[in-house]
Design a protein around this motif. Structure first.
Motif, PDB file in Angstrom:
ATOM      1  N   ASN A 169       1.998  68.408   2.234  1.00 11.07           N
ATOM      2  CA  ASN A 169       2.017  69.681   2.099  1.00 11.07           C
ATOM      3  C   ASN A 169       2.929  71.241   3.196  1.00 11.07           C
ATOM      4  O   ASN A 169       3.760  71.440   3.057  1.00 11.07           O
ATOM      5  CB  ASN A 169       1.600  70.660   0.802  1.00 11.07           C
ATOM      6  CG  ASN A 169       1.615  70.154  -0.532  1.00 11.07           C
ATOM      7  OD1 ASN A 169       2.125  69.600  -1.233  1.00 11.07           O
ATOM      8  ND2 ASN A 169       0.267  70.222  -1.165  1.00 11.07           N
ATOM      9  N   ALA A 170       2.152  70.635   4.139  1.00  9.89           N
ATOM     10  CA  ALA A 170       2.201  71.663   5.476  1.00  9.89           C
ATOM     11  C   ALA A 170       3.404  71.054   6.180  1.00  9.89           C
ATOM     12  O   ALA A 170       4.708  72.277   6.237  1.00  9.89           O
ATOM     13  CB  ALA A 170       0.906  71.255   6.201  1.00  9.89           C
ATOM     14  N   VAL A 171       3.846  69.737   5.758  1.00  8.30           N
ATOM     15  CA  VAL A 171       5.278  69.736   6.711  1.00  8.30           C
ATOM     16  C   VAL A 171       6.144  70.209   5.970  1.00  8.30           C
ATOM     17  O   VAL A 171       7.298  70.812   6.131  1.00  8.30           O
ATOM     18  CB  VAL A 171       4.926  68.017   6.712  1.00  8.30           C
ATOM     19  CG1 VAL A 171       6.778  67.364   6.823  1.00  8.30           C
ATOM     20  CG2 VAL A 171       4.337  67.203   7.300  1.00  8.30           C
ATOM     21  N   ILE A 172       6.194  70.281   4.353  1.00  3.39           N
ATOM     22  CA  ILE A 172       7.225  70.596   3.149  1.00  3.39           C
ATOM     23  C   ILE A 172       7.436  71.707   3.842  1.00  3.39           C
ATOM     24  O   ILE A 172       8.826  72.866   3.799  1.00  3.39           O
ATOM     25  CB  ILE A 172       6.599  70.187   1.791  1.00  3.39           C
ATOM     26  CG1 ILE A 172       6.565  68.629   1.424  1.00  3.39           C
ATOM     27  CG2 ILE A 172       7.885  70.947   0.835  1.00  3.39           C
ATOM     28  CD1 ILE A 172       6.121  68.247  -0.005  1.00  3.39           C
ATOM     29  N   GLY A 175      12.806  60.579   9.307  1.00  2.48           N
ATOM     30  CA  GLY A 175      11.257  60.140   8.990  1.00  2.48           C
ATOM     31  C   GLY A 175      10.553  60.546   9.714  1.00  2.48           C
ATOM     32  O   GLY A 175      10.681  61.642  11.176  1.00  2.48           O
ATOM     33  N   VAL A 176       9.205  61.367   9.012  1.00  2.00           N
ATOM     34  CA  VAL A 176       8.187  62.131   9.528  1.00  2.00           C
ATOM     35  C   VAL A 176       7.107  61.098   9.162  1.00  2.00           C
ATOM     36  O   VAL A 176       6.782  60.058   7.638  1.00  2.00           O
ATOM     37  CB  VAL A 176       7.670  63.425   8.743  1.00  2.00           C
ATOM     38  CG1 VAL A 176       6.586  64.056   9.096  1.00  2.00           C
ATOM     39  CG2 VAL A 176       9.421  63.909   8.337  1.00  2.00           C
ATOM     40  N   PRO A 177       6.318  60.545  10.257  1.00  2.00           N
ATOM     41  CA  PRO A 177       5.325  59.700  10.032  1.00  2.00           C
ATOM     42  C   PRO A 177       4.237  60.163   9.510  1.00  2.00           C
ATOM     43  O   PRO A 177       3.488  60.899   9.503  1.00  2.00           O
ATOM     44  CB  PRO A 177       5.224  58.725  11.684  1.00  2.00           C
ATOM     45  CG  PRO A 177       5.045  59.952  12.475  1.00  2.00           C
ATOM     46  CD  PRO A 177       6.395  61.181  11.575  1.00  2.00           C
ATOM     47  N   GLY A 218       6.478  69.096  10.497  1.00  2.00           N
ATOM     48  CA  GLY A 218       8.110  69.214   9.652  1.00  2.00           C
ATOM     49  C   GLY A 218       8.657  70.382  10.510  1.00  2.00           C
ATOM     50  O   GLY A 218      10.296  70.187  10.370  1.00  2.00           O
ATOM     51  N   LEU A 219       8.554  71.175  11.699  1.00  2.00           N
ATOM     52  CA  LEU A 219       9.445  72.499  12.313  1.00  2.00           C
ATOM     53  C   LEU A 219      10.796  71.652  13.530  1.00  2.00           C
ATOM     54  O   LEU A 219      11.234  71.573  13.200  1.00  2.00           O
ATOM     55  CB  LEU A 219       8.675  72.642  13.055  1.00  2.00           C
ATOM     56  CG  LEU A 219       7.991  73.896  12.735  1.00  2.00           C
ATOM     57  CD1 LEU A 219       6.789  74.903  13.387  1.00  2.00           C
ATOM     58  CD2 LEU A 219       8.541  75.318  11.737  1.00  2.00           C
TER      59      LEU A 219
END
Ligand code: F6P
Length: 341
Positions: free
Chosen positions: A16-19, A121-123, A290-291
């Motif tokens: 959720n922090a990435v989103i 992509g985000v790992p 995320g940023l």
């Protein structure tokens, strides 16, 4: 741009922090619009969406799991799956995707990118076994949960003179077992990268009892005995071909009991390791990922994965994430053996 976001595979603290970071920077700084795809690749496959905006992503930073839902859907195992994804993206006016996931989700993202879909992509994985990033978010939280469990189990082990086994996640890589075992002062750590000798484990157990302490053994679910096989729950496979693991801890407890005559019990941490609020480290790492992911998308740097190299967030080719698994180097494991027994 109108950007779709999805989370796939096992849930993981920090998703959720990435989103939140993607949407916050993407909307405020770049003026992009977002659509949430539900349940991993099932979302774009079946056109399942939810609104993603500054409003719908407020207050989610400390929440575990994923507000988007997740699944282990593999569109490449479904007839016409890729065409359906492309059609649905077009129908929803989606220009690009940010896919947050582990080897399976990013493997699909890599193949879709090769077929012309614009992807970043985000790992993520608590297992920390994705290639080309020093750490994935979720790992730190999982290790902290396992260490707390080990700290608590020490008292029962000592009071009851039992050998206690803690089975942690880690299908092919022993990162959680090794870090949690080292931090929790385990008397033996068993990882998938190095087959173990039951005889040797029993020697360590006996020697720990001789020193008037009780042994704690940390074992990864994918650890394999020298003369045996991986222990699985059953033979069913998910759509990425994975079997369900778990059971090696109980198997080892029986071996220890019958070989040493000492009582041995197992605690399987299972999904507890993936649940609940992310650690501060994971919140920061997930936010920085995320940023960087939304900046990469804004710049049109498609086919990249954001990654941690040292203390820097960098972009690497998406395909490199799944080229091979990032296993525990054997020198690191061997170094920790000084604490065994
Ligand atoms: O995400 C990876 C992982 O944590 C593995 O260590 C574990 O084997 C697997 O997930 C189990 O996931 P599930 O129970 O959701 O299938």
């Amino acid at each position: 741009m109108r950007i779709g976001v999805l989370t796939g595979g096992g849930d993981c603290p920090g998703l959720n922090a990435v989103i939140r970071a993607v949407v916050r920077k993407g909307a405020k700084e770049y003026g992009h619009e977002f659509v949430g795809f539900r349940d991993g690749w099932k979302g774009p496959l079946e056109g399942l969406t939810m609104p993603l905006s500054l409003e719908t992503t407020r207050g989610i930073l400390p929440r575990g799991g994923t507000i988007l839902g997740s699944s282990r859907t593999n569109p490449f195992k479904i007839d016409g799956g890729v065409e359906r994804i492309k059609e649905n993206l077009e129908k929803s006016g989606i220009d690009a995707l940010i896919a947050i996931g582990g080897e399976d989700t990013l493997g699909v993202a890599t193949k879709l990118h090769a077929l012309g879909v614009k992807v970043i992509g985000v790992p993520k994985t608590i297992d920390n076994d994705l290639n080309n990033t020093d750490y994935t978010f979720g790992f730190d939280t999982a290790v902290n949960i396992a260490v707390e469990a080990i700290d608590r189990l020490h008292t029962t082990a000592e009071s009851h003179h039992r050998a206690l086994i803690v089975e942690v996640m880690g299908r092919h890589a022993g990162w959680i077992a090794l870090h949690a075992g080292l931090a929790g002062g385990a008397s033996c750590i068993l990882i998938p990268e190095q087959k173990f000798s039951v005889e040797k484990v029993c020697e360590w157990v006996e020697s720990r009892f001789k020193s008037h302490y009780a042994p704690i053994i940390v074992i990864a679910e994918g650890a394999i005995p020298q003369d045996g096989d991986m222990v699985t729950k059953d033979q069913t496979l998910d759509s990425f071909g994975h079997v369900k693991l778990s059971g090696i801890g109980d198997w080892l407890a029986q071996e220890i009991e019958s070989r040493t005559g000492k009582e041995a019990r197992t605690s399987v941490l299972g999904h507890i390791q993936r649940g609940g609020t992310p650690s501060a480290f994971d919140r920061v790492l997930a936010t920085r990922f995320g940023l960087q992911a939304i900046t990469a998308a804004h710049e049109g740097d498609w086919g990249k994965m954001v990654a941690l190299h040292g203390t820097n967030i960098v972009r690497v080719p998406l395909a490199s994430a799944t080229e091979k698994l990032k296993l525990v180097p054997l020198e690191f494991y061997k170094e920790s053996e000084i604490f065994f027994g």
